[in-house]
Design a protein around this motif. Structure first.
Motif, PDB file in Angstrom:
ATOM      1  N   GLU A  20      19.166  75.269  33.331  1.00  0.00           N
ATOM      2  CA  GLU A  20      17.863  74.731  32.939  1.00  0.00           C
ATOM      3  C   GLU A  20      17.768  73.240  33.256  1.00  0.00           C
ATOM      4  O   GLU A  20      16.771  72.772  33.819  1.00  0.00           O
ATOM      5  CB  GLU A  20      17.662  74.968  31.435  1.00  0.00           C
ATOM      6  N   ILE A  21      18.808  72.491  32.925  1.00  0.00           N
ATOM      7  CA  ILE A  21      18.854  71.044  33.214  1.00  0.00           C
ATOM      8  C   ILE A  21      18.772  70.811  34.721  1.00  0.00           C
ATOM      9  O   ILE A  21      17.989  69.979  35.196  1.00  0.00           O
ATOM     10  CB  ILE A  21      20.143  70.405  32.644  1.00  0.00           C
ATOM     11  N   LYS A  24      15.985  68.880  39.382  1.00  0.00           N
ATOM     12  CA  LYS A  24      15.784  69.160  40.807  1.00  0.00           C
ATOM     13  C   LYS A  24      14.294  69.071  41.138  1.00  0.00           C
ATOM     14  O   LYS A  24      13.905  68.476  42.143  1.00  0.00           O
ATOM     15  CB  LYS A  24      16.325  70.548  41.150  1.00  0.00           C
ATOM     16  N   GLU A  25      13.462  69.658  40.275  1.00  0.00           N
ATOM     17  CA  GLU A  25      12.010  69.594  40.479  1.00  0.00           C
ATOM     18  C   GLU A  25      11.497  68.161  40.403  1.00  0.00           C
ATOM     19  O   GLU A  25      10.673  67.733  41.214  1.00  0.00           O
ATOM     20  CB  GLU A  25      11.286  70.468  39.451  1.00  0.00           C
ATOM     21  N   ILE A  26      11.988  67.398  39.424  1.00  0.00           N
ATOM     22  CA  ILE A  26      11.559  66.001  39.277  1.00  0.00           C
ATOM     23  C   ILE A  26      11.952  65.199  40.509  1.00  0.00           C
ATOM     24  O   ILE A  26      11.142  64.427  41.042  1.00  0.00           O
ATOM     25  CB  ILE A  26      12.161  65.374  38.000  1.00  0.00           C
ATOM     26  N   MET A  44      10.619  62.367  45.483  1.00  0.00           N
ATOM     27  CA  MET A  44      10.904  62.141  46.899  1.00  0.00           C
ATOM     28  C   MET A  44       9.638  62.344  47.744  1.00  0.00           C
ATOM     29  O   MET A  44       9.468  61.694  48.760  1.00  0.00           O
ATOM     30  CB  MET A  44      12.025  63.064  47.394  1.00  0.00           C
ATOM     31  N   GLN A  45       8.754  63.255  47.323  1.00  0.00           N
ATOM     32  CA  GLN A  45       7.495  63.467  48.040  1.00  0.00           C
ATOM     33  C   GLN A  45       6.559  62.280  47.871  1.00  0.00           C
ATOM     34  O   GLN A  45       5.836  61.917  48.777  1.00  0.00           O
ATOM     35  CB  GLN A  45       6.810  64.740  47.544  1.00  0.00           C
ATOM     36  N   GLN A  51      21.937  62.834  37.729  1.00  0.00           N
ATOM     37  CA  GLN A  51      22.329  61.506  38.193  1.00  0.00           C
ATOM     38  C   GLN A  51      21.503  61.068  39.398  1.00  0.00           C
ATOM     39  O   GLN A  51      21.185  59.892  39.548  1.00  0.00           O
ATOM     40  CB  GLN A  51      23.829  61.474  38.502  1.00  0.00           C
ATOM     41  N   ARG A  52      21.131  62.004  40.233  1.00  0.00           N
ATOM     42  CA  ARG A  52      20.258  61.670  41.361  1.00  0.00           C
ATOM     43  C   ARG A  52      18.908  61.181  40.842  1.00  0.00           C
ATOM     44  O   ARG A  52      18.345  60.219  41.356  1.00  0.00           O
ATOM     45  CB  ARG A  52      20.087  62.888  42.267  1.00  0.00           C
ATOM     46  N   TYR A  53      18.387  61.845  39.799  1.00  0.00           N
ATOM     47  CA  TYR A  53      17.142  61.416  39.178  1.00  0.00           C
ATOM     48  C   TYR A  53      17.276  59.995  38.628  1.00  0.00           C
ATOM     49  O   TYR A  53      16.401  59.151  38.853  1.00  0.00           O
ATOM     50  CB  TYR A  53      16.732  62.376  38.054  1.00  0.00           C
TER      51      TYR A  53
END
Length: 186
Positions: free
Chosen positions: A170-171, A176-178, A183-184, A71-73
């Protein structure tokens, strides 16, 4: 055994030096040792708690983590766009929801489908129960009819899928990586 003056700056105590390595009086040595011992103990305790917490996690806890990152994504992805079901501009990720077209509880297999979830203002999501008619029109406008047809077909597919902690982990790791990458960039 010789008497020596304590090596601590503000200490005037003299002590008996039992070996050549002793530089501090006993009270100063205890004061100097305590912070190190406390920091090490606190660090070890935090690590132990983290391990225990991980061991005690249930499938529902893993699902909650995966939902958070997914949801953050979605919120970051739809930042600057309009609400999927009304013309409200989505400008702050804390001020809008990641609304599902097909209800997350009724259709758990569509829970992490990126086309099933879009940025939606809190009014449409909470007070209008998702504002589904306008949401459907918004899906067609944003992604096209083919995506909507595909979602409808996925929703009709009633095959039971086992959603395990490995699946949710896995999800969560994927999104989290995306999110960290996005954010970077911003």
């Amino acid at each position: 055994m010789a008497k020596k003056k304590c090596a601590t700056k503000n200490c005037e105590n003299e002590f008996i030096q039992y070996n050549s390595l002793t530089k501090y009086c006993i009270p100063c040595a205890i004061k100097l040792a305590k912070p190190r011992v406390q920091k090490e103990t606190i660090k070890k305790e935090k690590e132990r708690k983290k391990e225990l917490k991980e061991k005690l996690k249930t499938v529902s806890d893993y699902r909650k983590d995966a939902r958070y990152w997914f949801q953050r994504y979605i919120r970051i992805r739809d930042l600057g766009k309009t609400c999927i079901s009304c013309p409200t501009l989505l400008t702050d990720i804390r001020e809008y929801d990641a609304g599902h077209y097909f209800n997350a509880k009724s259709y758990p297999t569509l829970l992490f489908d990126e086309f099933n979830v879009s940025g939606q203002c809190k009014f449409c999501n909470d007070h209008l129960s998702g504002n589904l008619i306008a949401y459907r029109k918004g899906l067609i406008n944003r992604y096209g009819v083919d995506v909507l047809i595909d979602l409808d077909l996925k929703a009709e597919d009633k095959k039971t899928r086992v959603l395990t902690k490995e699946y949710y982990t896995e999800i969560a790791n994927k999104y989290k990586e995306i999110v960290k990458t996005l954010m970077q960039v911003k």
